[in-house]
Enzyme design. Sequence first.
Site, PDB file in Angstrom:
ATOM      1  N   GLU A  47       4.961 -58.692  37.024  1.00  0.00           N
ATOM      2  CA  GLU A  47       4.945 -59.940  37.797  1.00  0.00           C
ATOM      3  C   GLU A  47       3.610 -60.645  37.590  1.00  0.00           C
ATOM      4  O   GLU A  47       2.562 -60.005  37.643  1.00  0.00           O
ATOM      5  CB  GLU A  47       5.137 -59.659  39.284  1.00  0.00           C
ATOM      6  CG  GLU A  47       6.509 -59.120  39.624  1.00  0.00           C
ATOM      7  CD  GLU A  47       6.783 -59.186  41.114  1.00  0.00           C
ATOM      8  OE1 GLU A  47       7.427 -60.152  41.544  1.00  0.00           O
ATOM      9  OE2 GLU A  47       6.339 -58.281  41.846  1.00  0.00           O
ATOM     10  N   HIS A  80      14.146 -51.174  43.676  1.00  0.00           N
ATOM     11  CA  HIS A  80      14.702 -51.913  42.530  1.00  0.00           C
ATOM     12  C   HIS A  80      14.675 -51.101  41.230  1.00  0.00           C
ATOM     13  O   HIS A  80      15.640 -51.070  40.479  1.00  0.00           O
ATOM     14  CB  HIS A  80      13.929 -53.216  42.303  1.00  0.00           C
ATOM     15  CG  HIS A  80      13.764 -54.048  43.539  1.00  0.00           C
ATOM     16  ND1 HIS A  80      14.747 -54.169  44.480  1.00  0.00           N
ATOM     17  CD2 HIS A  80      12.728 -54.814  43.982  1.00  0.00           C
ATOM     18  CE1 HIS A  80      14.330 -54.977  45.453  1.00  0.00           C
ATOM     19  NE2 HIS A  80      13.114 -55.369  45.175  1.00  0.00           N
ATOM     20  N   HIS A 102      18.504 -56.424  46.085  1.00  0.00           N
ATOM     21  CA  HIS A 102      18.891 -57.664  45.394  1.00  0.00           C
ATOM     22  C   HIS A 102      18.890 -57.520  43.875  1.00  0.00           C
ATOM     23  O   HIS A 102      19.460 -58.344  43.177  1.00  0.00           O
ATOM     24  CB  HIS A 102      18.053 -58.861  45.866  1.00  0.00           C
ATOM     25  CG  HIS A 102      16.699 -58.966  45.241  1.00  0.00           C
ATOM     26  ND1 HIS A 102      15.598 -58.308  45.713  1.00  0.00           N
ATOM     27  CD2 HIS A 102      16.270 -59.664  44.170  1.00  0.00           C
ATOM     28  CE1 HIS A 102      14.560 -58.601  44.960  1.00  0.00           C
ATOM     29  NE2 HIS A 102      14.935 -59.430  44.017  1.00  0.00           N
TER      30      HIS A 102
END
Length: 662
Positions: free
Chosen positions: A241, A265, A203
């Site tokens: 994060e 990613h 994604h």
Amino acid sequence: MSVTTTNFGTVAQGARGEKVLSEPCIMVILGASGDLTKRLLVPALYNLECDGLLSQNFAVLGTSRTELNDEQFRENMAGKEDGLEKFHTRQQFDPAACDRLVSRMHYTTTSISEQDFFRLKERVAELDKVYGANGNVLFYFAMAPRFFGALCENLYKAGFRDGPGWKRIIVEKPFGTDLESARQLNEEILKYWDEEQIYRVDHYLGKETVQNLLAFRFTNGMFEPLWNSNYIDNIQFNVCESVDVQGRGGYYDSSGVLRDMMQNHMFQMLAYLCMEPPGSFEANAIRNEKAKLLQAVRVYEPAEVPKFVVRGQYGPSFSKEGSVERPGYRQEKDVNSNSSTETYAAARFHIDNLRWQGVPIYLRSGKALWKRGTEIVVEFKKPPLATMRGSSVSRLDSNRLIFHIQPYQGIGLTFQAKIPGPTLELQQVDMKFGYGDAFKASRYTGYEVMIYSCSRGDATLFSRGDLVEAAWQIAQPILDYWSSHPAGDEFPNYMRGSWGPKAANDLVRSEGRRWHEVVTPEVLERSPLFQGADPLLLRTVIISLRSISVEAGETIIEIGTPAREMYLICQGEAEVLDASGKVVSTLKDGDFFGEIGLLVSIDRTATVRAKTQCDLFVLEQGDFSRIMRDHPQLAEAMTNVAKERYQVTVSASQLMGPAENS
Ligand code: BG6
């Protein structure tokens, strides 16, 4: 036909500039009762519908083991409380677009058994007739990877490969859990389907700012000539994060950040940033170069792993009274209380090709850190200071090109400029491009472009089998080394809300470099000193800050030594000790110290020692004096604190500060 950029990604344009719709097809979502469908896939389809990009001959058939009929499925997807009205990403909800989409959504119950897939085939054939989808079917595997092999086999046995139209399969991550399982999965899938039919999702490639990496590099003539080891000193990829494992302990404990973020990613971003120019912008031309780049990344011997890779796991956070405020990773639900799973990793990689030989490539990512932010920092080599001989300039900084991937989206370039005035003094300044300033676009899920491109047979944004294997090849020795060396007492080694383990700093420091922390005005405003400060002041301070981390017990400044900088605590606690070693006060997040020596040019009047792990911003003397001169309101606030803390009155002339090299 040409290609243009819309507000969510790259879509084809017809000869007369009109939008080209997704191709007719039945999109079969396997595992449709799960969260992914409701939270991401349906909102993405809704965005396509709102943007007028969804063909009228497009329909969805959701399927899973859950017993539902069409109506119930539609209600689940569109529902006010827990459906599209809640998860859509547009500023305003459009009920008409929602109705148009939902009326084309259907459902059938299917187990993983072979017979059910024959029934599924019949249902798809019925819908194909109703919608005129030309036999085209897009399968979306929204299920756990352990089912992928069986799904491929059953779809094949049910005869989905036959007949008119195309058949394409979108496969969700994770693609394997190590090199061996990824190879096996590729084998299982490719036994029944061709590589061209498989669309492996990552994604991150759906993010505008990631897609823009290629556009930036290859459509702007001024950067590509500098894109090599002659001009670039190092490259840093940072995915920070602030969230913890958020109840996903069961999954995460068998994964860890290397599998969860880096192998997929981050390696995708690495490939985009560092690959060679492709021969064209065709999918395979780009995918060839990405795979070649990852194949050039040095695969470590197990013995090299501790030298180049650091792992971490977050511990609890504590209240002021010392009780546990939020649990550490080992105390999270569904996590082994002795877990060696890493929630943080930092690594130094080598790309062994002509372009990048000798350029350190640093990657770091973790959970429960001080902020959410993904950035790529390209640090250029410094010019020789000797060129400034005869001037008062005593330091030159690197130029940095910063790709802000999220949540702030933009690109920044830092450089030095002469401070206006009769003498030659330099200041770091920056140029910034923000997506919000340049484009008018809605927020997107990232899945729009995936579904759209797949329906049009464009595989550019999907991973090919060889790339996935190359990525696992790099990760494998690290996984092997860690599994044969459990962390034991080494974990936890960083506090919730911190910058990560100190060893990550040592990793880059041992090579004479440091991590570049991207500070935002919001972070600075956590300090009362900067609350409500003028944006220009914040920007100037931000660009001048350097970051350091110190372990509990380490001395930060020592009484009697010359003062060369001041500190701002981003996270942690530090104690102030007098000459007899007595603790006279404790400083915490947002507090600053070390300013008095700079304000009045005296040696350190106290020792400051880290009480817990401390993440600090450092402001050097030269920058400090300059900022005080230019921003009298900050000088005033600081002198007031100095007056309270040390009963020292500072005169305006003292505030002008000593010259940097005096
Ligand atoms: C997912 C990981 O792939 O990516 C999550 O499984 C992680 O653990 C997420 O939080 C991050 O995605 P984003 O788009 O929020 O950066």
